[in-house]
Design an enzyme around this catalytic site. Structure first.
Site, PDB file in Angstrom:
ATOM      1  N   GLU A  43       0.867  -1.180   0.000  1.00  0.00           N
ATOM      2  CA  GLU A  43       0.000   0.000   0.000  1.00  0.00           C
ATOM      3  C   GLU A  43       0.898   1.223   0.000  1.00  0.00           C
ATOM      4  OE1 GLU A  43      -3.644   2.391   2.245  1.00  0.00           O
ATOM      5  OE2 GLU A  43      -2.640   0.805   3.361  1.00  0.00           O
ATOM      6  N   GLU A  68       4.927   4.875   3.579  1.00  0.00           N
ATOM      7  CA  GLU A  68       4.428   6.185   4.026  1.00  0.00           C
ATOM      8  C   GLU A  68       5.597   7.155   4.076  1.00  0.00           C
ATOM      9  OE1 GLU A  68       1.484   7.825   4.737  1.00  0.00           O
ATOM     10  OE2 GLU A  68       2.874   9.448   5.171  1.00  0.00           O
ATOM     11  N   ASP A 118      -3.290  11.616  -2.112  1.00  0.00           N
ATOM     12  CA  ASP A 118      -3.396  13.080  -2.171  1.00  0.00           C
ATOM     13  C   ASP A 118      -3.845  13.506  -3.572  1.00  0.00           C
ATOM     14  OD1 ASP A 118      -2.395  12.862   0.348  1.00  0.00           O
ATOM     15  OD2 ASP A 118      -0.393  13.618  -0.118  1.00  0.00           O
ATOM     16  N   LYS A 122      -4.129  20.991  -8.599  1.00  0.00           N
ATOM     17  CA  LYS A 122      -3.639  21.910  -9.641  1.00  0.00           C
ATOM     18  C   LYS A 122      -2.941  21.135 -10.761  1.00  0.00           C
ATOM     19  CE  LYS A 122      -3.197  25.968  -6.803  1.00  0.00           C
ATOM     20  NZ  LYS A 122      -2.534  26.153  -5.503  1.00  0.00           N
ATOM     21  N   ASP A 154     -12.543   9.321  -2.594  1.00  0.00           N
ATOM     22  CA  ASP A 154     -13.851  10.004  -2.617  1.00  0.00           C
ATOM     23  C   ASP A 154     -13.795  11.176  -3.601  1.00  0.00           C
ATOM     24  OD1 ASP A 154     -12.025  11.446  -0.953  1.00  0.00           O
ATOM     25  OD2 ASP A 154     -13.717  12.649  -0.259  1.00  0.00           O
ATOM     26  N   THR A 192     -10.726   1.917   4.791  1.00  0.00           N
ATOM     27  CA  THR A 192      -9.529   2.606   5.268  1.00  0.00           C
ATOM     28  C   THR A 192      -9.983   3.698   6.252  1.00  0.00           C
ATOM     29  OG1 THR A 192      -9.375   4.489   3.755  1.00  0.00           O
ATOM     30  CG2 THR A 192      -8.679   2.354   2.903  1.00  0.00           C
ATOM     31  N   GLU A 193      -9.008   4.299   6.884  1.00  0.00           N
ATOM     32  CA  GLU A 193      -9.344   5.360   7.832  1.00  0.00           C
ATOM     33  C   GLU A 193     -10.074   6.534   7.139  1.00  0.00           C
ATOM     34  OE1 GLU A 193      -6.606   7.210  11.259  1.00  0.00           O
ATOM     35  OE2 GLU A 193      -6.469   5.129  10.688  1.00  0.00           O
ATOM     36  N   TYR A 194      -9.527   6.948   5.979  1.00  0.00           N
ATOM     37  CA  TYR A 194     -10.163   8.045   5.231  1.00  0.00           C
ATOM     38  C   TYR A 194     -11.530   7.629   4.688  1.00  0.00           C
ATOM     39  CZ  TYR A 194      -6.368  11.491   5.163  1.00  0.00           C
ATOM     40  OH  TYR A 194      -5.453  12.440   5.501  1.00  0.00           O
TER      41      TYR A 194
HETATM   42  N1  SAH Z   1      -4.358   5.330   2.882  1.00  0.00           N
HETATM   43  C1  SAH Z   1      -4.792   6.010   4.102  1.00  0.00           C
HETATM   44  C2  SAH Z   1      -4.254   7.438   4.185  1.00  0.00           C
HETATM   45  C3  SAH Z   1      -4.681   8.356   3.066  1.00  0.00           C
HETATM   46  S1  SAH Z   1      -3.939   9.980   3.157  1.00  0.00           S
HETATM   47  C4  SAH Z   1      -6.304   5.968   4.201  1.00  0.00           C
HETATM   48  O1  SAH Z   1      -6.964   5.705   3.187  1.00  0.00           O
HETATM   49  O2  SAH Z   1      -6.824   6.193   5.289  1.00  0.00           O
HETATM   50  C5  SAH Z   1      -2.606   9.793   1.976  1.00  0.00           C
HETATM   51  C6  SAH Z   1      -1.317   9.324   2.631  1.00  0.00           C
HETATM   52  O3  SAH Z   1      -0.373   9.082   1.608  1.00  0.00           O
HETATM   53  C7  SAH Z   1      -0.690  10.360   3.565  1.00  0.00           C
HETATM   54  O4  SAH Z   1      -0.379   9.755   4.795  1.00  0.00           O
HETATM   55  C8  SAH Z   1       0.552  10.821   2.806  1.00  0.00           C
HETATM   56  O5  SAH Z   1       1.599  11.218   3.672  1.00  0.00           O
HETATM   57  C9  SAH Z   1       0.897   9.605   1.986  1.00  0.00           C
HETATM   58  N2  SAH Z   1       1.596   9.916   0.738  1.00  0.00           N
HETATM   59  C10 SAH Z   1       1.162  10.804  -0.194  1.00  0.00           C
HETATM   60  N3  SAH Z   1       2.029  10.874  -1.215  1.00  0.00           N
HETATM   61  C11 SAH Z   1       3.023  10.005  -0.937  1.00  0.00           C
HETATM   62  C12 SAH Z   1       4.225   9.650  -1.609  1.00  0.00           C
HETATM   63  N4  SAH Z   1       4.550  10.216  -2.764  1.00  0.00           N
HETATM   64  N5  SAH Z   1       5.034   8.721  -1.038  1.00  0.00           N
HETATM   65  C13 SAH Z   1       4.698   8.161   0.145  1.00  0.00           C
HETATM   66  N6  SAH Z   1       3.582   8.475   0.833  1.00  0.00           N
HETATM   67  C14 SAH Z   1       2.750   9.384   0.313  1.00  0.00           C
END
Ligand code: SAH
Length: 215
Positions: A43, A68, A118, A122, A154, A192-194
């Site tokens: 993941e 992460e 994320d 933009k 979402d 997932t948490e989100y």
């Molecule tokens: N997957 C989790 C968290 C989603 S938030 C859930 O669904 O609950 C997105 C997470 O991805 C954040 O913790 C962010 O720090 C991480 N993240 C974003 N871009 C990343 C990258 N390029 N490399 C590693 N982690 C990344």
């Protein structure tokens, strides 16, 4: 996800037996580390690790690696991980996913999970999206031929962008739903948490599952 910097988090991570410290040292050697030939699922952007820990509990015959980039976030995952030392099939790495090809060899990864990545709304930041063509091409270099990527979000704009980009880059769309929780694909879904947070606010959850079509 970005949490307030937590003093000492880097030290805790550096000492943890559940974190892989020599990223490049593992390339091509993950099966040896796990001590078996079971499939490897990763993941990317696991946040606090709720999802990947539940995957590891439910599927002891699959090896999991959670990636992460932020120490403060990884620390939260480690706190939970430390309570379950019997889970033998789960490791974490703190790294920026751009460097993923330094960590996994060709054909080493079976499936990739991208959950609530994320959005980088933009245009000028589009290349940073974990479903951009740059990232999709990196994934091809580490995945087995029939490996799949599952992506949940979402964010409808990010979802449409991801579907379009995947198609353009030659991926086959196996599953496409704009309302996962009301679909046939919801059975066995691990939230997932989100996902819990945003579906609790009434947002619909989108999911795609894609496979690279090398023909
Ligand atoms: N997957 C989790 C968290 C989603 S938030 C859930 O669904 O609950 C997105 C997470 O991805 C954040 O913790 C962010 O720090 C991480 N993240 C974003 N871009 C990343 C990258 N390029 N490399 C590693 N982690 C990344």
């Amino acid at each position: 996800m970005r949490l307030r910097n937590i003093p000492g988090s880097r030290e805790v991570i550096a000492e943890s037996e559940y974190v892989i410290h020599s990223e490049e040292g593992c390339k091509g050697k993950w099966h040896k580390l796990f001590g078996n030939d079971n499939p490897i699922h990763i993941e990317i952007g696991m946040g606090k690790g709720t999802y990947i820990m539940e995957c590891a509990r439910r599927n002891p015959d699959i090896n999991y690696i959670g990636i992460e980039k932020y120490s403060s976030v990884l620390l939260r995952a480690l706190e939970k991980r430390a309570l379950e030392p019997d889970l033998k099939n789960l490791y974490f790495i703190r790294m920026e996913a751009e460097n993923i090809e330094n960590v996994f060899d060709k054909d080493e990864v079976d499936n990739i999970f991208l959950n609530f990545s994320d959005p980088w709304p933009k245009d000028r930041n589009a290349k940073r999206r974990l479903t951009s063509d740059r990232f999709l091409n990196r994934y091809i270099n580490i995945m087995k031929k029939d490996g799949k990527i599952t992506f949940k979000t979402d964010n409808i704009d990010l979802f449409e962008y991801s579907l379009e980009t995947a198609r353009e880059c030659g991926w086959e769309i196996l599953v496409e739903t704009r309302n996962l929780h009301n679909s046939e694909y919801n059975e066995g879904n691990i939230m997932t948490e989100y996902e819990k947070k945003f579906s609790g606010l009434g947002h619909k959850i989108n999911m795609m599952i894609i496979r690279y079509n090398s023909q």
